[in-house]
Structures are given as structure tokens and as C-alpha cells.
Design a protein around this motif. Structure first.
Motif, PDB file in Angstrom:
ATOM      1  N   PRO A  48       0.838  -1.199   0.000  1.00 30.90           N
ATOM      2  CA  PRO A  48       0.000   0.000   0.000  1.00 30.90           C
ATOM      3  C   PRO A  48       0.875   1.252   0.000  1.00 30.90           C
ATOM      4  N   GLY A  49       0.455   2.244  -0.741  1.00 33.70           N
ATOM      5  CA  GLY A  49       1.216   3.492  -0.790  1.00 33.70           C
ATOM      6  C   GLY A  49       2.241   3.517  -1.909  1.00 33.70           C
ATOM      7  N   MET A  50       2.532   2.363  -2.491  1.00 34.01           N
ATOM      8  CA  MET A  50       3.474   2.363  -3.609  1.00 34.01           C
ATOM      9  C   MET A  50       2.799   2.958  -4.846  1.00 34.01           C
ATOM     10  N   HIS A  58       6.972   2.488  -8.533  1.00 32.26           N
ATOM     11  CA  HIS A  58       7.281   1.169  -7.982  1.00 32.26           C
ATOM     12  C   HIS A  58       6.779   0.060  -8.903  1.00 32.26           C
ATOM     13  N   ASP A  74      -2.450   5.291 -18.648  1.00 32.92           N
ATOM     14  CA  ASP A  74      -3.480   4.434 -18.060  1.00 32.92           C
ATOM     15  C   ASP A  74      -4.284   3.754 -19.179  1.00 32.92           C
ATOM     16  N   SER A 132      -4.510   1.725  -7.570  1.00 30.60           N
ATOM     17  CA  SER A 132      -5.489   0.951  -6.813  1.00 30.60           C
ATOM     18  C   SER A 132      -5.513  -0.470  -7.351  1.00 30.60           C
ATOM     19  N   ASN A 176      -4.424   8.127 -21.013  1.00 26.93           N
ATOM     20  CA  ASN A 176      -3.971   9.332 -20.312  1.00 26.93           C
ATOM     21  C   ASN A 176      -2.589   9.087 -19.725  1.00 26.93           C
ATOM     22  N   GLU A 177      -1.687  10.035 -19.903  1.00 27.87           N
ATOM     23  CA  GLU A 177      -0.389   9.916 -19.244  1.00 27.87           C
ATOM     24  C   GLU A 177      -0.584  10.012 -17.731  1.00 27.87           C
ATOM     25  N   VAL A 178       0.190   9.242 -16.983  1.00 29.31           N
ATOM     26  CA  VAL A 178       0.151   9.353 -15.517  1.00 29.31           C
ATOM     27  C   VAL A 178       1.561   9.615 -15.003  1.00 29.31           C
ATOM     28  N   GLY A 179       1.651  10.378 -13.930  1.00 29.11           N
ATOM     29  CA  GLY A 179       2.945  10.700 -13.340  1.00 29.11           C
ATOM     30  C   GLY A 179       3.524   9.501 -12.601  1.00 29.11           C
ATOM     31  N   LEU A 180       4.841   9.464 -12.464  1.00 25.80           N
ATOM     32  CA  LEU A 180       5.479   8.329 -11.784  1.00 25.80           C
ATOM     33  C   LEU A 180       5.101   8.254 -10.307  1.00 25.80           C
ATOM     34  N   ASP A 181       4.721   9.387  -9.729  1.00 23.37           N
ATOM     35  CA  ASP A 181       4.307   9.366  -8.329  1.00 23.37           C
ATOM     36  C   ASP A 181       2.803   9.174  -8.178  1.00 23.37           C
ATOM     37  N   GLY A 182       2.132   8.901  -9.281  1.00 22.50           N
ATOM     38  CA  GLY A 182       0.693   8.650  -9.236  1.00 22.50           C
ATOM     39  C   GLY A 182       0.392   7.396  -8.433  1.00 22.50           C
ATOM     40  N   GLU A 183      -0.674   7.449  -7.667  1.00 22.25           N
ATOM     41  CA  GLU A 183      -0.989   6.301  -6.812  1.00 22.25           C
ATOM     42  C   GLU A 183      -1.921   5.348  -7.538  1.00 22.25           C
ATOM     43  N   ASP A 187      -5.548  -1.850 -11.167  1.00 22.04           N
ATOM     44  CA  ASP A 187      -5.240  -0.805 -12.151  1.00 22.04           C
ATOM     45  C   ASP A 187      -4.315  -1.379 -13.223  1.00 22.04           C
TER      46      ASP A 187
END
Lengths: 530, 68
Positions: free
Chosen positions: B14-16, B20, B39, B52, B43-50, B55
Motif C-alpha cells: 500500500p502506498g506504492m 514502484h 493508463d 489501486s 492518459n499519461e500518468v505521473g510516476l508518483d501517481g498512486e 489498475d
């Protein structure tokens, strides 16, 4: 509409107009009629400007693979101010604003709040990372904020408001905040002790039912992620707009689920979201959404915000030079990829103590530079640990620990970064044996390792995710049954400590500040034998 | 938490984040070489995007793949 009617009344009443041909009257009347047809009576325009997941990235930077400077909150502020002059507007923040970059972390997020106050935000939802500095700090940040900070699904935190109603150019707008229910799973338990994170869907359903008849528009300001936003829109009728965050999604075009518009603006204020709506009788009759790139080369800076950014950046520079301790010996990272290092021992010991684990294993390659004997500054620690890594502790069997150490030693000839530095563990190895068969004896807390017994082992998130090729930690995570959050604490059979919101280097800075005199030595934790 | 990177199953604590997951898939070098993460909708997603549970993300070389 009201402005056009007023203008025509003035023109008709003015004597000058009497000299004009009747055809001009006809032209103006036609214009008014056409306008009435396009923008019906009671229709109103609203512009929603939005950012999410700013994470304190106040200054422009070049993203990996790009030569162009992007972002910069002063540039974003300038553009937001320009756009808000064009139409009645709201400026919203969808969470994770105050934690992340050093520019924010060194001030526990106050720098971000100061900038947001200067920009005139109308509302913000807390993100999961807003809790990372602890509840007391978050209360202070909320008190400093000149805008409401929302979270309808957090129980036990009086400073957070479930929603706010804003009146913009005659429109009554409810803004309901929600944050991910998984918040307690990735922060230190003490940060969320006593708080309950209620299910998002039921919470929003309740507030929409309560507010729907009292307002013209309902916005959910969410920090639950793009997919969860879509699920929420599908489950709860009556939400007009979801302005989201958490997944850092660059949603270049809005998406509709039922009658709900969903938007999200990437991260770090690299873009500014602009959602234009026309609302009539509590219904959105037209909309247009775009993400505007914040490019310092083409957008000016807002002077007030720029001054705040520069002030805090200057303080960051000063903080880096602050002496926090004395190294009584050279703390050596030079050989950390091939032998026990006293700097590796220092860092691994801190990780073990911080997490309460029995042992710690880190990668020698993660120590990026040495610290020479003498004064130790914050900047020294940041240079040793420049990456945004955090501590995670996992339950491993003795066999898994042995496997991890064998893997760590497998690249010793090439001085690979995976060479282990350890705490709570001692072992012998033979560098001349073939990889995978190098380990001799292992002791943990002075006793021979038991291969079937479980031990708690701290490491960093990089190795836990499989970085440097380590598979053992990943496997342990995979074997963990679904975690549960009970009373604000993560419950999992294998993950015993997980603090994703506090960087390892900040833990080390605090420890060094407390310890003051550093005399870490090579103690024979790792001994080569032939 | 189970997610999928280029259709490979990855397990995260969790939290990764996206970073990661990409690392777990052994694709971080491709990001350093200029590829981006998207995704399911392109859509582009940032590397720090969380992330679920379940996904799906993709490491690819072009923008807005429009997967759906």
C-alpha cells in the motif's frame, strides 16, 4: 446576458442614439434576440480552475526525457489570475499539496499554504499525504489556510469540513471533499490515530442528498484517483463535476460518466485545468475543458507568489548548510558496493530502529557519497540519500533473508549497487564461490539464523518494489494477504511498517540531529572468507 | 495490491506508486530512455501517481494511446 440588456438600455436611452438610423436599432435588437437564444434566461457561466498533487514542486523543472522547463507555481498563479478575470471562477486544489518536494517538506507544508493563500484558492480537499506530518501539524496548516480544507469522509478531525457552499455570480455551488479510504495504509499509524476514513461512495451519497435541492451545482473535490472517480460518478447520481487527484492523471479531455463531468490535472502544477461550464436551472448545458501547459518560457510570473517561492527557496539553501552533527570519523560510501561500510551501518541502524524491525538490509549503491570527518550538514545527508525513498519493514523467513543476502552478493565482481549493507545481521561469505552459493554463516541479533522462522526486516521502498533486481521483498509482499486498516493501523501478515510519506533522508537528518556525534565503525557485520 | 504493467501482474505494498510498479516490471530504464506511462484510457500518468487494486498501466513510447 444581464450586461447586454443593461448596455442596450443605456444606448436606447441616450440622445446620441436618436441620430442613428433605425437599421442600427434593428441590428441591436437582433443581436439581443440571438444572444437570448444562445444563452437562455437564468443561464450562468462558471470557470473552474484546478490543480492536484502539487506536492510542493514550486519551481520549474525539466521532466525526464524533456529539454523544456515546465511548471513553476508562480507562472501557474499568473495564468490562473488571468483566466479568472475572464469569467466568474473558482480555484480548486484536489489534494496532496503540502508534502513531497524539499521546498515543502522542510517547512512541513507551510510554504505551500502560503502560496495557496496568495493565489486565492477557494477550497482544497486533503490528500493522503497531507497527513504525513502528523495531525498537529495538519491542524496548524488548516488554521493558516485562508480557504476551507475539506474531507467529508474523515471522522474525528474537527478542523476538516465536509463541504463548503460558494456563491459565484449568483450561482450556489456545493463543494464536497473526499479522500482515499486507503490513507492509513501508507502513513505512520500515529499520523491517523483516532481517525476514521469512511467509505467514499456512501459519504458522497449522503451529502449529495442533503445538498442537491439547496444549490445549483455540486462539485466533488476528490483525492481518490481517476478510476475511483469514475466508479463514484457511476454509483452516485446528482454529482455535476468531479475534480480529482491522487492518480496524477493527465486527463487531456474531460470524461463523462452519466451526467457527471470528471477532470484531473496531472501533477506538480505542470498544467492548469480549465473547465468552462454554462449552467441553467441547476443543469450543465454546455462545457469545455482543457489543460493549459505551464511553460515558464511563455507565461509570466505572479510577483507576489514568486516572492514567496524565492523566500522559501532561500531558506532551503540555508537549511542545507545547517550543521546538525559532527562526524568523528570519515563515513565511507566508496566501498559500500563491495564491503561493509560504516556509513551503511549508520543508515541501516537508523532504519532498523525507526521501524522497530529486528534487522535491516539496504543496497550499498543507494549511498551516493561519503561524509568526511568534521561538521555534518543537512546537505551532506541529502547528498548521501538524494532519492525520495522511504522505510518499509517486511516479515521475511530466515530462508528469504539468506536468499536476499545471496542475491546482494551475486554482483560483487562488478561492484553492483545491490551489495547489501545490514543492521542486526552478521554474515560471512566467500567471494570466490559461484554466485548463489557464497553465504557462509548468518546470525541475527547474535543468534544463528533459523531458516524457517520469521523475522522483521526493514528496507527501503526501492528494494521492496524489486529495485536492483531484489525479488525476495516483492515475493513477501505478494504473499501478504490483503491488508486491512483497523483503527487507523495497517494490519497485514507481512508488512509491519510502511511510512510512504516520510523520506528516509529526513529520518536520518532527525536521528543525526539527536545523536550529534557520529562514530560509526566497520564492526565485522560482513566478513569475507575464502 | 495487485496491478498490471504492460499486462504483467505486479504486487505492491500500500502506498506504492506508478514508479514502484514500473520498477517491479523492470521497465524503469525505459522511462529514463524517454518512454512514458499511460493508463487504460491513454492518459499519461505521473510516476508518483498512486494506484489501486487491478489498475492497468502501460509503458509506451508515444502519447495518448487511446486504449479504450
Amino acid at each position: 446576458m444581464r450586461a447586454i440588456l443593461k448596455l442596450s438600455k443605456i444606448l436606447w436611452g441616450n440622445n446620441i442614439m436618436k441620430h442613428f438610423e433605425i437599421s442600427l436599432k434593428f441590428l441591436l435588437t437582433t443581436l439581443i434576440l440571438l444572444t437570448v437564444m444562445v444563452l437562455p434566461c437564468g443561464a450562468a457561466d462558471l470557470r473552474i480552475l484546478y490543480v492536484n498533487d502539487f506536492h510542493g514542486f514550486a519551481e520549474s523543472y525539466k521532466r525526464i526525457g524533456s529539454d523544456e522547463m515546465q511548471g513553476g507555481i508562480a507562472h501557474c498563479a499568473f495564468r490562473a489570475a488571468e483566466l479568472s478575470k475572464e469569467k466568474p471562477s473558482l480555484l480548486l486544489a484536489a489534494g496532496d499539496m503540502i508534502q513531497g518536494d524539499t521546498w515543502a517538506n522542510l517547512f512541513a507544508g507551510k510554504s505551500s499554504i502560503d502560496v495557496m493563500n496568495a493565489m486565492g484558492f477557494d477550497a482544497m480537499v486533503v490528500g493522503n499525504h497531507e497527513f504525513d506530518f502528523g495531525k498537529a501539524v495538519l491542524v496548524r496548516r488548516i488554521e493558516e489556510a485562508k480557504f476551507p480544507v475539506l474531507a467529508a469522509n474523515v471522522v474525528g478531525f474537527d478542523s476538516l469540513r465536509p463541504y463548503v457552499i460558494r456563491e459565484v455570480d449568483g450561482l450556489r455551488i456545493a463543494i464536497i471533499g473526499v479522500v482515499t479510504e486507503e490513507t492509513p495504509s501508507a502513513t505512520h499509524p500515529s499520523n491517523v490515530a483516532g481517525l476514521q476514513f469512511l467509505p467514499v461512495t456512501k459519504t458522497v451519497e449522503r451529502y449529495v442528498a442533503q445538498l442537491r435541492d439547496k444549490v445549483d451545482l455540486i462539485i466533488v473535490l476528490s483525492h481518490i484517483g481517476y478510476n475511483a472517480d469514475m466508479a463514484l460518478a457511476g454509483a452516485v447520481k446528482g454529482i455535476d463535476v468531479i475534480v480529482g487527484g491522487h492518480s496524477h492523471t493527465k486527463a487531456v479531455k474531460e470524461i463523462m460518466v452519466g451526467n457527471t463531468v470528471i477532470v484531473q490535472a496531472w501533477e506538480h502544477a505542470l498544467v492548469l485545468g480549465v473547465l468552462d461550464l454554462t449552467i441553467e436551472s441547476g443543469r450543465i448545458t454546455s462545457m469545455s475543458d482543457r489543460l493549459e501547459n505551464i511553460l515558464p518560457a511563455t507565461i509570466k510570473k505572479d510577483n507576489k507568489v514568486a516572492a514567496i517561492v524565492e523566500n522559501y527557496s532561500g531558506q532551503v539553501g540555508e537549511s542545507m548548510g545547517k550543521v546538525i552533527g559532527q562526524a568523528l570519523v570519515d563515513l565511507n560510501a566508496e566501498n559500500a558496493r563491495s564491503a561493509e561500510s560504516n556509513l551503511g551501518n549508520l543508515i541501516a541502524d537508523i532504519m532498523r530502529r525507526e521501524s522497530g524491525a529486528e534487522a535491516a538490509i539496504i543496497n550499498g549503491g543507494g549511498l551516493r557519497t561519503s561524509i568526511l570527518r568534521g561538521p555534518v550538514t543537512v546537505g551532506n545527508i541529502y547528498s548521501v540519500l538524494p532519492f525520495n525513498n522511504y522505510i518499509i519493514a517486511i516479515r521475511l523467513t530466515g530462508q528469504q533473508i539468506k536468499d536476499a543476502l545471496e542475491y546482494g552478493l551475486s554482483g560483487i565482481e562488478a561492484k553492483e549497487g545491490r551489495f547489501p549493507q545490514v543492521s542486526g545481521i552478521s554474515f560471512t561469505y566467500s567471494p570466490v564461490r559461484e554466485a548463489g552459493k557464497r553465504i557462509g554463516t548468518i546470525t541475527i541479533a547474535g543468534a544463528p539464523i533459523e531458516l524457517l522462522r520469521q523475522y522483521t526486516v526493514a528496507t527501503n521502498d526501492f528494494l521492496a518494489a524489486g529495485g536492483d533486481g531484489y525479488q525476495v521483498f516483492r515475493e513477501a509482499i505478494r504473499q501478504a494477504p490483503d491488508f486491512e486498516i483497523l483503527g487507523g493501523t495497517i494490519k497485514s501478515s507481512n508488512i509491519v511498517y510502511n511510512n510512504a510519506g516520510r523520506w528516509l533522508r529526513d529520518v536520518v537528518v532527525l536521528e543525526v540531529s539527536n545523536e550529534k556525534r557520529l562514530s560509526s565503525a566497520v564492526e565485522g557485520r560482513i566478513r569475507a572468507e575464502n | 495490491m495487485r496491478v498490471f504493467v504492460n499486462n504483467s501482474e505486479i504486487h505492491l505494498a500500500p502506498g506504492m506508486t506508478v514508479r514502484h510498479a514500473v520498477m517491479g516490471a523492470g521497465l524503469l530504464e525505459e522511462i529514463n530512455a524517454g518512454k512514458k506511462v499511460f493508463d487504460e484510457r491513454g492518459n499519461e500518468v505521473g510516476l508518483d501517481g498512486e494506484l489501486s487494486e487491478n489498475d492497468r498501466i502501460y509503458v509506451e513510447g508515444q502519447e495518448e494511446t487511446g486504449k479504450v
